[in-house]
Design an enzyme around this catalytic site. Structure first.
Site, mmCIF file in Angstrom:
data_model
loop_
_atom_site.group_PDB
_atom_site.id
_atom_site.type_symbol
_atom_site.label_atom_id
_atom_site.label_comp_id
_atom_site.label_asym_id
_atom_site.label_seq_id
_atom_site.Cartn_x
_atom_site.Cartn_y
_atom_site.Cartn_z
ATOM 1 N N ASP A 256 4.808 -9.406 8.617
ATOM 2 C CA ASP A 256 5.417 -8.154 8.213
ATOM 3 C C ASP A 256 5.540 -7.190 9.383
ATOM 4 O O ASP A 256 4.545 -6.694 9.894
ATOM 5 C CB ASP A 256 4.525 -7.550 7.117
ATOM 6 N N GLY A 306 14.167 -4.872 2.559
ATOM 7 C CA GLY A 306 14.009 -3.431 2.340
ATOM 8 C C GLY A 306 13.713 -2.729 3.655
ATOM 9 O O GLY A 306 12.646 -2.933 4.222
ATOM 10 N N CYS A 313 8.209 6.038 3.411
ATOM 11 C CA CYS A 313 9.010 5.730 4.612
ATOM 12 C C CYS A 313 9.786 6.938 5.100
ATOM 13 O O CYS A 313 10.355 7.682 4.300
ATOM 14 C CB CYS A 313 10.063 4.674 4.297
ATOM 15 N N GLY A 346 10.283 -2.162 -1.902
ATOM 16 C CA GLY A 346 10.424 -0.725 -1.710
ATOM 17 C C GLY A 346 11.496 -0.100 -2.576
ATOM 18 O O GLY A 346 12.472 -0.748 -2.971
ATOM 19 N N GLY A 368 4.750 -0.503 -3.892
ATOM 20 C CA GLY A 368 3.740 0.280 -3.183
ATOM 21 C C GLY A 368 3.348 1.484 -4.021
ATOM 22 O O GLY A 368 2.375 1.454 -4.776
ATOM 23 N N TYR A 394 -1.289 8.344 -0.986
ATOM 24 C CA TYR A 394 -0.423 7.188 -0.712
ATOM 25 C C TYR A 394 0.223 7.448 0.638
ATOM 26 O O TYR A 394 0.749 8.526 0.875
ATOM 27 C CB TYR A 394 0.651 7.075 -1.797
ATOM 28 N N GLY A 396 2.536 5.775 4.126
ATOM 29 C CA GLY A 396 3.252 4.719 4.835
ATOM 30 C C GLY A 396 2.346 4.154 5.913
ATOM 31 O O GLY A 396 1.490 4.862 6.444
HETATM 32 P P1 XMP Z 1 7.473 1.869 -2.377
HETATM 33 O O1 XMP Z 1 8.797 2.531 -2.610
HETATM 34 O O2 XMP Z 1 7.151 0.843 -3.397
HETATM 35 O O3 XMP Z 1 7.631 1.125 -0.980
HETATM 36 O O4 XMP Z 1 6.385 2.864 -2.217
HETATM 37 C C1 XMP Z 1 6.621 0.293 -0.460
HETATM 38 C C2 XMP Z 1 7.112 -0.319 0.827
HETATM 39 O O5 XMP Z 1 7.337 0.661 1.851
HETATM 40 C C3 XMP Z 1 7.286 0.015 3.120
HETATM 41 N N1 XMP Z 1 6.499 0.830 4.038
HETATM 42 C C4 XMP Z 1 7.009 1.586 5.028
HETATM 43 N N2 XMP Z 1 8.283 1.777 5.426
HETATM 44 N N3 XMP Z 1 7.527 3.296 7.090
HETATM 45 C C5 XMP Z 1 8.541 2.625 6.483
HETATM 46 O O6 XMP Z 1 9.702 2.794 6.852
HETATM 47 C C6 XMP Z 1 6.221 3.144 6.740
HETATM 48 O O7 XMP Z 1 5.315 3.771 7.299
HETATM 49 C C7 XMP Z 1 5.954 2.243 5.661
HETATM 50 N N4 XMP Z 1 4.799 1.842 5.057
HETATM 51 C C8 XMP Z 1 5.181 0.988 4.067
HETATM 52 C C9 XMP Z 1 6.669 -1.349 2.904
HETATM 53 O O8 XMP Z 1 7.677 -2.305 2.994
HETATM 54 C C10 XMP Z 1 6.101 -1.237 1.492
HETATM 55 O O9 XMP Z 1 5.940 -2.465 0.840
#
Ligand code: XMP
Length: 489
Positions: A256, A306, A313, A346, A368, A394, A396
């Protein structure tokens, strides 16, 4: 099948752009509608939901619960190799049908010692080895074999145990069903597993097998242990990490990185494939058909789709990189659908988004924020002293907070250098505390089944088969007014 051109109607489209046109229902009840879907060619899930490899989403508790409910948890890599492996090991041992390293006592122990041992470790059956550390099975002593009469405590256990010659045993790789059959036919509670040299290689008990049978949806490996995924990167210590994670029992690796359609990923996968040819690799993230094709061509078993839709993000805001998520999923399907598995990652905010992702191309969906804020997600519950509302964090994985914590943990000099050179593309937010993730997963399961029923099908796989060739036939594009009518509540 693919590769197909992308219909221009998909361009710019994401979840809130469509409703699904209801079809004639043919299912008498929604309750048992199967939702099985494939994670990779060799692994499938009864609930096609995967929890994100993020440090505010998936630790041991989340991974365990996800697998018990039929999904999968992916243990994040923002921590030392040792800690990540420990967590994988804990999940694999929890609720396992096979106890891999059962507790043993040597043959020259006394009944008194066995009595204390059984009580201290809360076990009903002790495997007896021929001599301390030999690992060779000599017999089994159960609590029922231990006499009440304390004057016998000085006696050797050999007199009271069932000797090897009268024991039923299984081969180390015995399948759970076969072990159950042997135990049922022999009216025995436990089955020691031994190799051809009589070396103890595990233990299966009826109690553990029963526990898992009560959870028919649980995601299990051949030995009846819960499935666990684990994330690795493509640089620094990733080969060492991958090897340690597999040794700890990880069933699949999630390779990843933020920009998966890249030479870094190609080199990483080449090395992983060469070293671990049979390990399922779920690789990402990409946002285009070309990215999905690239992943297929370099040997990924599944592609994670995604770029930037996630709640934590900032990639799209900071770099303009990204493709609206439903378009990205469809692009991937048009390129590799049916060849390698597709995971939508995502942007899911409502349960309907999960069904749309699955109906338009995804085999599984990674969540997430939708699973954060729960008891099983790592992190403490924060209570506002004024309003008493409860929240959790929560964030990123490239948020400044997550990056700093993972660097502190990992001692990886390459990662430190890269992090210091790269401004954050993630952020930290507070989300409402939501109790156990089990109720969220039950709700998702229920809503997915209802969606399948509205699609006029009796299983998710049938719905996908009916819709996937041309989802636009089933989708209703929304005007601004229709979107308001649908979602403003
Ligand atoms: P959701 O919308 O379910 O998304 O909260 C979870 C996904 O977000 C991604 N992810 C990131 N994408 N910067 C990004 O651009 C980040 O810091 C980051 N952290 C997580 C990841 O693919 C996750 O499964």
């Amino acid at each position: 099948m693919p590769s197909q051109p992308l219909d221009p109607q998909w361009i710019g489209k994401t979840f809130d752009d469509f409703l699904f046109r209801p079809q004639k229902g043919i299912s008498a009840t929604r309750a048992g509608i199967p939702l099985r879907s494939r994670l990779t060619d060799r692994l499938s899930l009864e609930l096609p939901i995967v929890s994100s490899n993020m440090d505010s989403v998936t630790g041991g508790d989340m991974a365990e619960t996800m697998a018990l409910e039929g999904g999968l948890g992916v243990i994040h890599r923002g921590q030392s190799i040792e800690r990540q492996c420990d967590t994988v090991g804990t999940v694999k041992r929890s609720h396992s049908a096979v106890i891999e390293q059962p507790r043993t006592l040597p043959l020259d122990s006394t009944i008194g010692e066995a009595r204390v041992f059984a009580r201290r470790h809360k076990i009903n059956g002790i495997l007896i080895e021929t001599a301390a550390g030999s690992g060779i099975l000599a017999g089994v002593l159960t609590r029922r074999d231990i006499p009440w009469d304390r004057s016998l405590d000085v006696e050797k256990i050999e007199r009271f145990m069932t000797p090897f010659s009268r024991l039923k045993t299984g081969k180390p790789d015995v399948a759970t069903e076969e072990a159950e059959r042997i135990m049922f036919e022999g009216r025995i509670e436990r089955l020691p597993l031994v190799d051809d040299e009589r070396q103890i290689r595990g233990l299966i008990t009826r109690k553990d097998v029963r526990f898992l049978r009560e959870r028919p949806f649980a995601s299990k490996d051949r030995k009846g242990r819960l499935l666990a995924g684990a994330a690795v990167g493509c640089a620094g210590d990733f080969m060492e990490r991958a090897s340690a994670l597999l040794a700890a029992g990880a069933d699949c690796l999630f390779v990843d990185i933020a920009h998966g359609h890249s030479e870094v990923m190609q080199k990483g996968i080449e090395r992983l494939r060469a070293e671990f040819p049979d390990t399922p690799l779920v690789c990402g993230n990409v946002a285009t058909g070309a990215g999905a094709r690239f992943m297929r061509d370099i040997g990924a078993d599944a592609v994670k789709v995604g770029v930037g839709p996630g709640r934590g993000c900032r990639t799209r805001l900071e770099t303009a990189a990204g493709v609206p998520q439903l378009q990205a999923i469809r692009e991937a399907w048009c390129e590799v659908g049916g060849e390698i598995s597709i995971m939508a990652d995502g942007g899911v905010r409502f349960d309907k988004d999960i069904f749309l992702a699955l109906a338009c191309g995804a085999d599984t969906v990674m969540l997430g924020s939708a699973l954060s804020g729960t008891d099983e997600a790592p992190g403490r519950v924060i209570e506002d002293p004024a309003t008493h509302t409860k929240k959790k964090i929560y964030r990123g994985m490239t948020s400044p907070e997550a990056v700093m914590e993972s660097l502190y943990e990992s001692n990886d000099a390459d990662a430190l250098e890269e992090a210091l050179a790269t401004p954050p593309e993630g952020q930290e937010i507070q989300v409402p505390y939501r109790g156990s993730v089990v109720s969220i997963l039950h709700r998702i399961r229920g809503h997915l089944r209802s969606a399948v029923s509205y699609a006029g099908c009796t299983s998710l796989s049938a719905a996908r088969e009916a819709v996937l060739q041309d989802p636009l036939k089933f989708l209703v594009p929304l005007s601004e007014a229709a979107r308001k009518e649908s979602y403003d509540r």
